[in-house]
Design a protein around this motif. Sequence first.
Motif, short mmCIF file in Angstrom:
data_model
loop_
_atom_site.label_atom_id
_atom_site.label_comp_id
_atom_site.label_asym_id
_atom_site.label_seq_id
_atom_site.Cartn_x
_atom_site.Cartn_y
_atom_site.Cartn_z
N PRO A 15 0.79 -1.23 0.00
CA PRO A 15 0.00 0.00 0.00
C PRO A 15 0.82 1.29 0.00
O PRO A 15 0.30 2.35 -0.29
N SER A 20 -1.56 4.36 -1.24
CA SER A 20 -2.68 4.36 -0.29
C SER A 20 -2.25 4.64 1.14
O SER A 20 -3.06 5.08 1.96
N ILE A 21 -1.00 4.37 1.46
CA ILE A 21 -0.46 4.65 2.79
C ILE A 21 0.79 5.51 2.61
O ILE A 21 1.63 5.21 1.76
N TYR A 39 -3.24 6.17 6.34
CA TYR A 39 -4.00 5.75 5.17
C TYR A 39 -4.64 6.97 4.51
O TYR A 39 -5.25 7.79 5.20
N VAL A 43 -12.43 5.95 2.21
CA VAL A 43 -13.04 5.41 3.43
C VAL A 43 -14.46 5.94 3.52
O VAL A 43 -14.71 7.12 3.27
N PRO A 55 -2.55 2.27 9.43
CA PRO A 55 -2.68 0.93 8.85
C PRO A 55 -3.02 -0.15 9.87
O PRO A 55 -3.74 -1.09 9.56
N ILE A 58 -6.72 -0.29 10.61
CA ILE A 58 -7.43 -0.90 9.48
C ILE A 58 -7.24 -2.41 9.56
O ILE A 58 -8.21 -3.18 9.53
N PHE A 71 -13.83 0.36 3.51
CA PHE A 71 -12.80 0.85 2.62
C PHE A 71 -13.14 0.62 1.16
O PHE A 71 -12.48 1.15 0.28
N PRO A 99 -6.73 -1.71 3.21
CA PRO A 99 -6.72 -0.36 2.63
C PRO A 99 -7.13 -0.42 1.16
O PRO A 99 -6.70 -1.31 0.43
#
Length: 183
Positions: A15, A20-21, A39, A43, A55, A58, A71, A99
Amino acid sequence: MSELLLPTFKYHPDPISSGSIVASGVKCKACNQSRGFMYIGAVYSSHELDDALCPWCIFDGTAHRLFGAEFIDPKAVGDYGRWDAVPGSVMDEVCFRTPSFNGWQQERWFTHCGDAAEFIAPVGSAELQNFDSSLYKAIAEESGFSTDELAQYMKSLDRDSGPTAYAFCCRVCGTWGGYSDTH
């Protein structure tokens, strides 16, 4: 905190490289800790959670338990019935403990061989050249464009400004799949 200490997401294995992260010093709204990463993907919740979940919260389901965070829309896993159906346990893991990513329209999660595929990355035409040619074919077929329009559309794909393709790989057989969308 090191990347190596991040949770391992079965359906989104990297991710950080997918975007995404990201590294961040912000405190997570679920655990109230600053763990070094945040993240920044899609969402859905009745709470304001954009760029506010780590993270770990999640991965272990804390964000879902505390805030009802999703997500990805459960109906979008398998593209509203166009792709393979998956067991409820897979659906729960993808929707509530994995994620997602930011799409231009409603995000969808590719499924194949009765399982959710791994999300690899958003891609444009330049990045698409670095993947197996079967991904290009899958994105082209999914686009719905005819031969005349297709070449131009595929050249116009852009990871950052759209239209963008979303690359997935089947965890069972290695088939490449995905879709594209635009703003």
